[in-house]
Design a protein around this motif. Sequence first.
Motif, PDB file in Angstrom:
ATOM      1  N   ILE A 110      16.049   8.419  55.714  1.00  0.00           N
ATOM      2  CA  ILE A 110      15.430   8.576  54.270  1.00  0.00           C
ATOM      3  C   ILE A 110      16.544   8.597  53.292  1.00  0.00           C
ATOM      4  CG2 ILE A 110      13.761   9.678  52.719  1.00  0.00           C
ATOM      5  CD1 ILE A 110      12.784  10.931  55.216  1.00  0.00           C
ATOM      6  N   ASP A 111      16.795   7.539  52.393  1.00  0.00           N
ATOM      7  CA  ASP A 111      17.786   7.642  51.356  1.00  0.00           C
ATOM      8  C   ASP A 111      19.301   7.750  52.128  1.00  0.00           C
ATOM      9  OD1 ASP A 111      15.895   7.429  49.204  1.00  0.00           O
ATOM     10  OD2 ASP A 111      15.586   9.745  49.068  1.00  0.00           O
ATOM     11  N   GLY A 112      19.398   7.109  53.127  1.00  0.00           N
ATOM     12  CA  GLY A 112      20.617   7.162  53.875  1.00  0.00           C
ATOM     13  C   GLY A 112      20.827   8.319  54.767  1.00  0.00           C
ATOM     14  N   GLU A 113      19.964   9.410  54.800  1.00  0.00           N
ATOM     15  CA  GLU A 113      19.959  10.421  55.512  1.00  0.00           C
ATOM     16  C   GLU A 113      19.161  10.454  56.682  1.00  0.00           C
ATOM     17  OE1 GLU A 113      22.509  12.642  55.253  1.00  0.00           O
ATOM     18  OE2 GLU A 113      23.242  11.661  53.295  1.00  0.00           O
ATOM     19  N   VAL A 114      19.653  10.857  58.016  1.00  0.00           N
ATOM     20  CA  VAL A 114      18.749  11.049  59.156  1.00  0.00           C
ATOM     21  C   VAL A 114      17.666  12.309  58.792  1.00  0.00           C
ATOM     22  CG1 VAL A 114      18.499  11.468  61.534  1.00  0.00           C
ATOM     23  CG2 VAL A 114      20.379   9.824  60.678  1.00  0.00           C
ATOM     24  N   TRP A 115      16.379  12.040  59.169  1.00  0.00           N
ATOM     25  CA  TRP A 115      15.552  13.170  59.108  1.00  0.00           C
ATOM     26  C   TRP A 115      14.821  13.217  60.715  1.00  0.00           C
ATOM     27  CZ3 TRP A 115      10.387  14.245  59.917  1.00  0.00           C
ATOM     28  CH2 TRP A 115       9.787  15.534  59.376  1.00  0.00           C
ATOM     29  N   VAL A 116      14.944  14.430  60.888  1.00  0.00           N
ATOM     30  CA  VAL A 116      14.135  14.917  62.190  1.00  0.00           C
ATOM     31  C   VAL A 116      13.249  16.060  62.122  1.00  0.00           C
ATOM     32  CG1 VAL A 116      16.254  14.300  63.692  1.00  0.00           C
ATOM     33  CG2 VAL A 116      15.992  16.419  62.958  1.00  0.00           C
ATOM     34  N   LYS A 117      12.098  15.784  63.023  1.00  0.00           N
ATOM     35  CA  LYS A 117      10.853  16.962  62.758  1.00  0.00           C
ATOM     36  C   LYS A 117      11.649  18.178  63.099  1.00  0.00           C
ATOM     37  CE  LYS A 117       6.541  17.929  64.451  1.00  0.00           C
ATOM     38  NZ  LYS A 117       5.220  17.669  65.491  1.00  0.00           N
ATOM     39  N   PRO A 118      11.146  19.398  62.116  1.00  0.00           N
ATOM     40  CA  PRO A 118      11.706  20.530  62.399  1.00  0.00           C
ATOM     41  C   PRO A 118      10.716  21.270  63.697  1.00  0.00           C
ATOM     42  CG  PRO A 118      11.211  20.351  60.038  1.00  0.00           C
ATOM     43  CD  PRO A 118      10.636  19.051  60.684  1.00  0.00           C
ATOM     44  N   GLU A 119      11.557  21.766  64.556  1.00  0.00           N
ATOM     45  CA  GLU A 119      10.642  22.412  65.901  1.00  0.00           C
ATOM     46  C   GLU A 119      11.630  23.274  66.580  1.00  0.00           C
ATOM     47  OE1 GLU A 119       9.545  19.174  68.319  1.00  0.00           O
ATOM     48  OE2 GLU A 119      11.502  18.561  68.771  1.00  0.00           O
ATOM     49  N   ILE A 120      10.772  24.211  67.239  1.00  0.00           N
ATOM     50  CA  ILE A 120      11.544  25.169  68.253  1.00  0.00           C
ATOM     51  C   ILE A 120      11.267  24.903  69.573  1.00  0.00           C
ATOM     52  CG2 ILE A 120      11.484  27.603  68.717  1.00  0.00           C
ATOM     53  CD1 ILE A 120      10.837  28.415  65.924  1.00  0.00           C
ATOM     54  N   GLN A 121      12.398  24.864  70.530  1.00  0.00           N
ATOM     55  CA  GLN A 121      11.990  25.162  71.993  1.00  0.00           C
ATOM     56  C   GLN A 121      12.765  26.392  72.538  1.00  0.00           C
ATOM     57  OE1 GLN A 121      13.540  21.650  73.684  1.00  0.00           O
ATOM     58  NE2 GLN A 121      13.261  22.419  75.818  1.00  0.00           N
ATOM     59  N   LEU A 122      11.445  27.095  72.898  1.00  0.00           N
ATOM     60  CA  LEU A 122      12.090  28.193  73.552  1.00  0.00           C
ATOM     61  C   LEU A 122      12.692  27.946  74.992  1.00  0.00           C
ATOM     62  CD1 LEU A 122       9.364  30.695  72.806  1.00  0.00           C
ATOM     63  CD2 LEU A 122      11.406  30.642  71.659  1.00  0.00           C
ATOM     64  N   VAL A 123      13.944  28.459  75.170  1.00  0.00           N
ATOM     65  CA  VAL A 123      14.563  28.292  76.474  1.00  0.00           C
ATOM     66  C   VAL A 123      15.119  29.696  77.155  1.00  0.00           C
ATOM     67  CG1 VAL A 123      15.416  26.116  75.835  1.00  0.00           C
ATOM     68  CG2 VAL A 123      16.921  28.070  75.410  1.00  0.00           C
ATOM     69  N   ASP A 124      15.433  29.791  78.362  1.00  0.00           N
ATOM     70  CA  ASP A 124      15.875  30.913  78.909  1.00  0.00           C
ATOM     71  C   ASP A 124      16.837  31.491  78.051  1.00  0.00           C
ATOM     72  OD1 ASP A 124      15.990  32.973  80.532  1.00  0.00           O
ATOM     73  OD2 ASP A 124      17.324  31.885  82.268  1.00  0.00           O
ATOM     74  N   GLY A 125      16.774  32.941  77.617  1.00  0.00           N
ATOM     75  CA  GLY A 125      17.938  33.369  76.782  1.00  0.00           C
ATOM     76  C   GLY A 125      17.918  32.934  75.406  1.00  0.00           C
ATOM     77  N   LEU A 185      11.257  32.891  64.624  1.00  0.00           N
ATOM     78  CA  LEU A 185      11.693  33.605  65.939  1.00  0.00           C
ATOM     79  C   LEU A 185      12.121  34.993  66.035  1.00  0.00           C
ATOM     80  CD1 LEU A 185      14.705  30.960  66.610  1.00  0.00           C
ATOM     81  CD2 LEU A 185      12.540  31.223  67.905  1.00  0.00           C
ATOM     82  N   LYS A 186      11.460  35.562  65.058  1.00  0.00           N
ATOM     83  CA  LYS A 186      11.617  37.194  64.660  1.00  0.00           C
ATOM     84  C   LYS A 186      10.923  37.931  65.746  1.00  0.00           C
ATOM     85  CE  LYS A 186      11.425  40.467  60.952  1.00  0.00           C
ATOM     86  NZ  LYS A 186      10.746  40.847  59.636  1.00  0.00           N
ATOM     87  N   ASP A 187       9.945  37.557  66.223  1.00  0.00           N
ATOM     88  CA  ASP A 187       9.255  38.315  67.407  1.00  0.00           C
ATOM     89  C   ASP A 187      10.033  38.152  68.443  1.00  0.00           C
ATOM     90  OD1 ASP A 187       7.388  39.203  65.666  1.00  0.00           O
ATOM     91  OD2 ASP A 187       5.801  37.697  65.896  1.00  0.00           O
ATOM     92  N   ASP A 188      10.581  36.675  68.984  1.00  0.00           N
ATOM     93  CA  ASP A 188      11.371  36.584  70.127  1.00  0.00           C
ATOM     94  C   ASP A 188      12.672  37.265  70.075  1.00  0.00           C
ATOM     95  OD1 ASP A 188       9.641  34.501  71.281  1.00  0.00           O
ATOM     96  OD2 ASP A 188       9.982  33.699  69.107  1.00  0.00           O
ATOM     97  N   ILE A 189      13.103  37.487  68.916  1.00  0.00           N
ATOM     98  CA  ILE A 189      14.420  38.255  68.798  1.00  0.00           C
ATOM     99  C   ILE A 189      14.192  39.549  68.988  1.00  0.00           C
ATOM    100  CG2 ILE A 189      16.192  39.000  67.315  1.00  0.00           C
ATOM    101  CD1 ILE A 189      16.144  36.276  66.076  1.00  0.00           C
ATOM    102  N   LYS A 190      12.880  40.271  68.599  1.00  0.00           N
ATOM    103  CA  LYS A 190      12.809  41.676  68.804  1.00  0.00           C
ATOM    104  C   LYS A 190      12.456  42.004  70.094  1.00  0.00           C
ATOM    105  CE  LYS A 190       9.826  43.319  65.754  1.00  0.00           C
ATOM    106  NZ  LYS A 190       8.660  43.517  65.048  1.00  0.00           N
ATOM    107  N   GLU A 191      11.835  40.916  71.071  1.00  0.00           N
ATOM    108  CA  GLU A 191      11.853  41.295  72.671  1.00  0.00           C
ATOM    109  C   GLU A 191      12.926  41.314  73.019  1.00  0.00           C
ATOM    110  OE1 GLU A 191       9.237  38.246  74.167  1.00  0.00           O
ATOM    111  OE2 GLU A 191       7.482  38.618  72.875  1.00  0.00           O
TER     112      GLU A 191
END
Length: 510
Positions: free
Chosen positions: A32-47, A66-72
């Motif tokens: 878009i207008d010369g800039e690559v755009w990717v869909k915002p998303e989270i993938q939880l992995v081990d650690g 990710l606040k709750d995951d960091i709390k864990e």
Amino acid sequence: MKKNYFGKLLAIAMIFAGFSLTSCDENDNAIIDGEVWVKPEIQLVDGGAVVTASTIEDLNRMLGRLKDDIKESVTAGETFTITVETPALDATLTEHTFTIPTLPGSDIVINFTSPISTDAPLQIQSMGVKDDDNPGASTSDLEINFAPGTSGIDLNLNMPYTTVTLNNVTINELIASTAVSTLIIKDGVTVEWLIMKGNCRALVMKGGKVNGFLRDDYAEIHNEGISPRAFAKMVEEVPTPDGYDVAYYEEDVEPAELDPYYVQKLKVIKNEEEEYTIIGAANFDVEERTDVDIIVADGAIAHISNYWQGYIASVTGEGDAEVKGDLNIVKQLKDITSTAYNLPQNAENCTFKGNATNPWPFSIFYSDKIEKATFKDCKFELVVPEDSKDDLPETYYIGASFPELTAEGKEPITSCTYAFDNCEFNENYKFSIYGINWEEIEDLTYGITFDETKMGGKAITNKTELIEYIGSFDKENPQPFFNIDGTIYVPSYDEEEDVYTLVEPTAEKK
């Protein structure tokens, strides 16, 4: 194989939204207008987690989730690693604040996998902090790993309760407010300019490097270079640790015993609360003092004070910068406005502004035994205060003191020249010259040189009334000489008129 229709759907959406979509990349991400755009998303992995986004705004939204995951991870006593995958990360004037949920007890690692550019400084801050929060005791840890080759970025750290470790980056300007405990600069990290805000400390590990300090309040110069600031504050009942705000990292060494980290460059930035920044120079061993270079940033004012045998290699201005104080300890002054009484040892492209209510606006005097001081492309002006326009002096004097003949343990100095090259003086200036007993010295050549220099808009000649007084004047061997555009003249005193004139040496002998 499952096909990715996201890019095509996005293309249709962007057309209706009015955006300019030119193509898609090999992964079917929209451009878009010369800039690559990717869909915002989270993938939880081990650690930890992998966060994908294109903008800082999208990253902040994902990190907030990710606040709750960091709390864990805090509960489990584990490190939480966040890998940030972006086509590129650009900090702009409108979008430059990257927010991390550094919860009490958290141990977070951020891995940037893509290059970072900073049209405005990238600010990395803890969630919920304010810009003016004072550093306190550390309640969390954050390690930042930059993508290989990341360099030339400007970075602000606003993490007043977090110990921050930096890896694998070259930073242009780093403004840091971290926990009282430390900012850790590890092997492979180079910081061109560093300022520690509040009462926090930076520890520079072996292989890490800080080239210069930014200061807006106070700086001190020792033989070793620019001194790190000693701690002397109490903030919110949290004791400031003993020692310096920048020190070499040594394990198993008490903070108060850490060696200070000296640098050879200082940049003075504008102080929003005080008129100027004081720079104190104290060199207790003249033979061992190092060259120190100072930059005064646009809008800043530096006040130089000579505490003891001070010495500064250079002071250079940027934009509308100003300097005042004891400039006779400055070897080279460049591109700056000065309101100092004492002139530097050399100057180029400077404007010296004297107070028009003072008949002695400038002085040339050096504690160092120098053989030549040169002023090139400089202006010597007079500033009349608004409330002092009446009853001003008719004549203004530049006091020029030549150095003593000898310095302990050195060869005698038998020549010294003060040179003005393409300079401009306000009218009504005269030189009042002091020095040794010239009549006792043979083959002595002390003098003042004018090359294409003007006074009151007119070229200086031997007819210009230049001299007010010469100490220890000797009629038989007149000193000092005056070199005006290549022609040598010597002073001649008319007792009846009580004036000095300039004549060629042969005419004087007649």
